[in-house]
Design a protein around this motif. Sequence first.
Motif, short mmCIF file in Angstrom:
data_model
loop_
_atom_site.label_atom_id
_atom_site.label_comp_id
_atom_site.label_asym_id
_atom_site.label_seq_id
_atom_site.Cartn_x
_atom_site.Cartn_y
_atom_site.Cartn_z
N MET A 1 0.85 -1.18 0.00
CA MET A 1 0.00 0.00 0.00
C MET A 1 0.90 1.25 0.00
N PRO A 2 0.62 2.21 -0.90
CA PRO A 2 1.46 3.40 -0.96
C PRO A 2 1.28 4.30 0.27
N THR A 3 2.34 5.01 0.63
CA THR A 3 2.26 5.95 1.73
C THR A 3 1.50 7.20 1.29
N ASN A 4 1.09 8.02 2.25
CA ASN A 4 0.42 9.27 1.92
C ASN A 4 1.31 10.15 1.06
N ALA A 5 2.60 10.21 1.37
CA ALA A 5 3.53 11.03 0.59
C ALA A 5 3.61 10.52 -0.85
N GLU A 6 3.65 9.22 -1.03
CA GLU A 6 3.70 8.65 -2.38
C GLU A 6 2.42 8.96 -3.14
N MET A 7 1.28 8.87 -2.46
CA MET A 7 0.01 9.20 -3.11
C MET A 7 -0.02 10.68 -3.50
N ALA A 8 0.46 11.54 -2.62
CA ALA A 8 0.48 12.98 -2.92
C ALA A 8 1.36 13.27 -4.13
N GLN A 9 2.53 12.65 -4.20
CA GLN A 9 3.43 12.84 -5.34
C GLN A 9 2.77 12.38 -6.63
N LYS A 10 2.14 11.23 -6.60
CA LYS A 10 1.47 10.69 -7.79
C LYS A 10 0.31 11.60 -8.20
N PHE A 11 -0.43 12.11 -7.22
CA PHE A 11 -1.55 13.00 -7.46
C PHE A 11 -1.09 14.25 -8.21
N ILE A 12 -0.03 14.86 -7.75
CA ILE A 12 0.47 16.10 -8.36
C ILE A 12 0.91 15.87 -9.79
N THR A 13 1.61 14.79 -10.04
CA THR A 13 2.08 14.54 -11.41
C THR A 13 0.94 14.20 -12.36
N ALA A 14 -0.21 13.81 -11.82
CA ALA A 14 -1.36 13.47 -12.65
C ALA A 14 -2.26 14.67 -12.96
N LEU A 15 -2.06 15.80 -12.28
CA LEU A 15 -2.94 16.96 -12.48
C LEU A 15 -2.58 17.71 -13.77
N PRO A 16 -3.51 17.76 -14.72
CA PRO A 16 -3.21 18.46 -15.98
C PRO A 16 -2.86 19.94 -15.77
N HIS A 17 -3.56 20.63 -14.87
CA HIS A 17 -3.27 22.05 -14.70
C HIS A 17 -1.88 22.25 -14.09
N ALA A 18 -1.45 21.36 -13.23
CA ALA A 18 -0.11 21.47 -12.63
C ALA A 18 0.96 21.29 -13.71
N ARG A 19 0.74 20.33 -14.59
CA ARG A 19 1.69 20.12 -15.69
C ARG A 19 1.70 21.32 -16.63
N GLU A 20 0.52 21.80 -16.99
CA GLU A 20 0.42 22.92 -17.94
C GLU A 20 1.07 24.19 -17.41
N LEU A 21 0.95 24.43 -16.10
CA LEU A 21 1.56 25.62 -15.51
C LEU A 21 3.03 25.40 -15.16
N GLY A 22 3.52 24.18 -15.28
CA GLY A 22 4.91 23.89 -14.99
C GLY A 22 5.21 23.76 -13.51
N MET A 23 4.18 23.56 -12.71
CA MET A 23 4.37 23.43 -11.26
C MET A 23 5.13 22.15 -10.94
N THR A 24 6.03 22.25 -9.98
CA THR A 24 6.76 21.07 -9.53
C THR A 24 6.72 20.99 -8.01
N LEU A 25 6.66 19.79 -7.53
CA LEU A 25 6.70 19.53 -6.09
C LEU A 25 8.17 19.48 -5.71
N THR A 26 8.61 20.41 -4.86
CA THR A 26 10.03 20.51 -4.52
C THR A 26 10.36 19.94 -3.16
N GLU A 27 9.36 19.82 -2.28
CA GLU A 27 9.59 19.24 -0.97
C GLU A 27 8.28 18.67 -0.44
N LEU A 28 8.37 17.57 0.27
CA LEU A 28 7.17 16.93 0.81
C LEU A 28 7.53 16.24 2.12
N GLY A 29 6.72 16.48 3.13
CA GLY A 29 6.91 15.84 4.43
C GLY A 29 5.55 15.54 5.03
N ASP A 30 5.52 15.09 6.26
CA ASP A 30 4.26 14.78 6.93
C ASP A 30 3.46 16.07 7.16
#
Length: 140
Positions: A1-30
Motif C-alpha cells: 500500500m502506498p504511503t500518503n507522501a507517495e500518493m500525494a506525489q502521484k496525485f500532483i504529477t497526474a494533475l493536468p493544470h499542474a503540468r500545464e503551468l509547470g508546477m513542480t513539487l520541490t519538498e514533501l513531508g508529513d
Amino acid sequence: MPTNAEMAQKFITALPHARELGMTLTELGDGYAEMALPYDARLVGDPATGVIHGGAVSTVMDTCCGTAVMSHPDARGVTATIDLRIDYMRAATPGQTVVARATCVHITRNVAFVTATAVDDDTDSPVARASGSFTVGANA
C-alpha cells in the motif's frame, strides 16, 4: 500500500493544470508541501509590468495546500478545497519563480486546516498568505 507522501506525489504529477503551468513539487513531508511555479510569460496578468497573474499564484497555493493535506499521516486518500482565503501582500517580481509552502496545522476526521505562504526570490517579503480548509477522506 502506498504511503500518503507517495500518493500525494502521484496525485500532483497526474494533475493536468499542474503540468500545464509547470508546477513542480520541490519538498514533501508529513503534512508539509512546497511547490514551485516558474515564471512564464503566458501567465502574465499585466503586460505593461510583466507581473504574473494572481490566479496563477492562487493555483499554486491551492494545489500546494491540498498536497500538504494528502501527505499528512492522518489523511485518507484525496482531498478537495472547502474554503481558501488568500491575502495578496505584493506583486510577484517579474521573471522570478513563485514558491508556495503549505502546512497542515490541524486535521480532524473530516476536515483539514492549512496555512500557506508564497514567496519569490525576494523572500524577505511574502507575495501572498493563505489559510483554508480541505476535505479529508477517500471520497473527497
